[in-house]
Write a protein that holds these residues in place. Structure first.
Motif, mmCIF file in Angstrom:
data_model
loop_
_atom_site.group_PDB
_atom_site.id
_atom_site.type_symbol
_atom_site.label_atom_id
_atom_site.label_comp_id
_atom_site.label_asym_id
_atom_site.label_seq_id
_atom_site.Cartn_x
_atom_site.Cartn_y
_atom_site.Cartn_z
ATOM 1 N N ARG A 110 19.491 43.528 93.906
ATOM 2 C CA ARG A 110 19.428 42.929 95.236
ATOM 3 C C ARG A 110 17.982 42.901 95.701
ATOM 4 O O ARG A 110 17.272 43.896 95.622
ATOM 5 N N SER A 111 17.550 41.757 96.185
ATOM 6 C CA SER A 111 16.187 41.617 96.686
ATOM 7 C C SER A 111 16.090 42.133 98.111
ATOM 8 O O SER A 111 17.100 42.451 98.754
ATOM 9 N N ASP B 136 19.505 38.903 98.892
ATOM 10 C CA ASP B 136 20.068 38.061 97.836
ATOM 11 C C ASP B 136 20.455 38.918 96.634
ATOM 12 O O ASP B 136 19.671 39.744 96.163
ATOM 13 N N ALA C 292 21.603 39.156 92.659
ATOM 14 C CA ALA C 292 21.506 38.447 91.388
ATOM 15 C C ALA C 292 22.324 39.178 90.336
ATOM 16 O O ALA C 292 22.304 40.407 90.257
ATOM 17 N N TYR C 293 23.060 38.408 89.537
ATOM 18 C CA TYR C 293 23.890 38.963 88.467
ATOM 19 C C TYR C 293 23.354 38.450 87.125
ATOM 20 O O TYR C 293 23.023 37.272 86.989
ATOM 21 N N GLU C 294 23.295 39.346 86.161
ATOM 22 C CA GLU C 294 22.879 38.971 84.814
ATOM 23 C C GLU C 294 23.827 39.567 83.788
ATOM 24 O O GLU C 294 24.262 40.709 83.924
ATOM 25 N N PHE D 107 23.079 34.088 84.039
ATOM 26 C CA PHE D 107 22.607 34.617 85.317
ATOM 27 C C PHE D 107 23.153 33.789 86.474
ATOM 28 O O PHE D 107 23.475 32.606 86.323
ATOM 29 N N ASP D 108 23.241 34.435 87.613
ATOM 30 C CA ASP D 108 23.739 33.788 88.822
ATOM 31 C C ASP D 108 23.046 34.442 90.000
ATOM 32 O O ASP D 108 23.193 35.646 90.239
ATOM 33 N N ASP D 109 22.251 33.658 90.734
ATOM 34 C CA ASP D 109 21.589 34.177 91.926
ATOM 35 C C ASP D 109 21.784 33.185 93.067
ATOM 36 O O ASP D 109 22.618 32.290 92.998
ATOM 37 N N SER D 110 21.026 33.340 94.114
ATOM 38 C CA SER D 110 21.204 32.485 95.288
ATOM 39 C C SER D 110 20.678 31.073 95.066
ATOM 40 O O SER D 110 20.925 30.184 95.881
ATOM 41 N N SER E 219 22.668 28.981 88.683
ATOM 42 C CA SER E 219 23.556 29.683 87.764
ATOM 43 C C SER E 219 23.506 28.978 86.422
ATOM 44 O O SER E 219 23.642 27.754 86.351
ATOM 45 N N THR F 219 14.003 47.187 96.108
ATOM 46 C CA THR F 219 14.793 46.415 95.152
ATOM 47 C C THR F 219 15.631 47.363 94.309
ATOM 48 O O THR F 219 15.100 48.038 93.420
#
Length: 266
Positions: free
Chosen positions: A34-35, A39, A41-43, A68-71, A74, A257
């Motif tokens: 998490r930033s 936000d 993020a998944y990896e 990966f999937d972020d804001s 994907s 982070t």
């Protein structure tokens, strides 16, 4: 990238036909971070490798897939690959692989934003002999017009006192700039390991830390910010799962982070 990926998998399959002995290995893992803006993020990674004995040499290869999937986006991509051969004290590899400017900066997924890190952007050729390494970075071979991007040379040594040292230099062919890096570790009798690294590009930067029973902590800074970043993490193994939880704090932006992750080898 897809062309080079298919080249790698084709050559790995070719190795299998020549092999007198073979072994396959893999690792699947994932992490969530998490930033400071919230936000998430998944990896997820899938790492596949193969190793074959051919006469007096060992041929091997590896492919890494990353989802990966972020804001923002994907996707699933080929995150890296390499092919190699090993005989005696010599090892030769080529591919989209990590360079040899490896000083252990940051933690598994977070931190590591202070030390100079002149990465090889496309493919590179690496030659290793015992504790010495040479790397030649090149542009993507799939583009046809291949040129040299950077050159790296490194050396390492370990002493009976529990001290290990590492030095590396990078030369950028485009900018004609040199980047220097040194690192050291000292193992103590109470299972504590002290670490330190220093780089020089346009300015000096440092990182010092300690490890104890899976816990890693560090602080880092440079000529502008003496204390720029700090991180703390914990790694442990449960059955066949390797797990970690960690967080980094940037003193320059007041951002935290965090990240957690798990991986399984097969």
């Amino acid at each position: 990238m897809l062309k080079t990926y298919f080249l790698a998998t084709t050559l790995i399959a070719g190795f299998a036909g020549m092999a007198s002995a073979q072994a396959f290995n893999g690792e699947v893992g994932g992490n969530v971070s998490r930033s400071a803006t919230g936000d998430v993020a998944y990896e997820a990674t899938l790492d596949l490798g193969a190793e074959f004995a051919v006469n007096n040499a060992t041929l091997f290869g590896n492919v890494t897939l990353l989802g990966f999937d972020d804001s923002v986006t994907s996707d699933t991509v080929v995150d890296g690959w390499y092919l190699g051969a090993r005989t005696g004290d010599w090892t030769l590899t080529f591919g989209d692989q990590s360079d040899i400017f490896a000083l252990g900066d940051g933690l598994n997924e977070v931190g590591g934003n202070v030390l100079a890190n002149p990465e090889a952007d496309d493919q590179n050729l690496q030659v290793a002999y015992r504790d010495y390494q040479f790397m030649l970075g090149v542009t993507d071979i799939a583009d046809g017009d291949v040129s040299v991007t950077n050159i790296q040379v490194s050396a390492a040594h370990s002493y009976d006192t529990g001290t290990s040292v590492f030095g590396v230099v990078d030369y950028n062919q485009t900018t004609e700039d040199f980047t220097l890096g040194v690192a050291a570790e000292q193992a103590l009798a109470n299972k504590v390991t002290l670490t330190g690294a220093l780089t020089y590009a346009d300015a000096f930067a440092y990182q010092v830390g300690a490890k104890y029973n899976g816990v890693t902590g560090y602080v880092a800074g440079d000529e502008t910010d003496t204390l720029a970043e700090a991180g703390l993490g914990y790694e442990w193994t449960a059955g066949k799962a390797d797990m970690f939880v960690e967080a980094a704090y940037d003193f320059r932006t007041d951002e935290v982070t965090p990240a957690v992750g798990v991986s399984f080898k097969f």
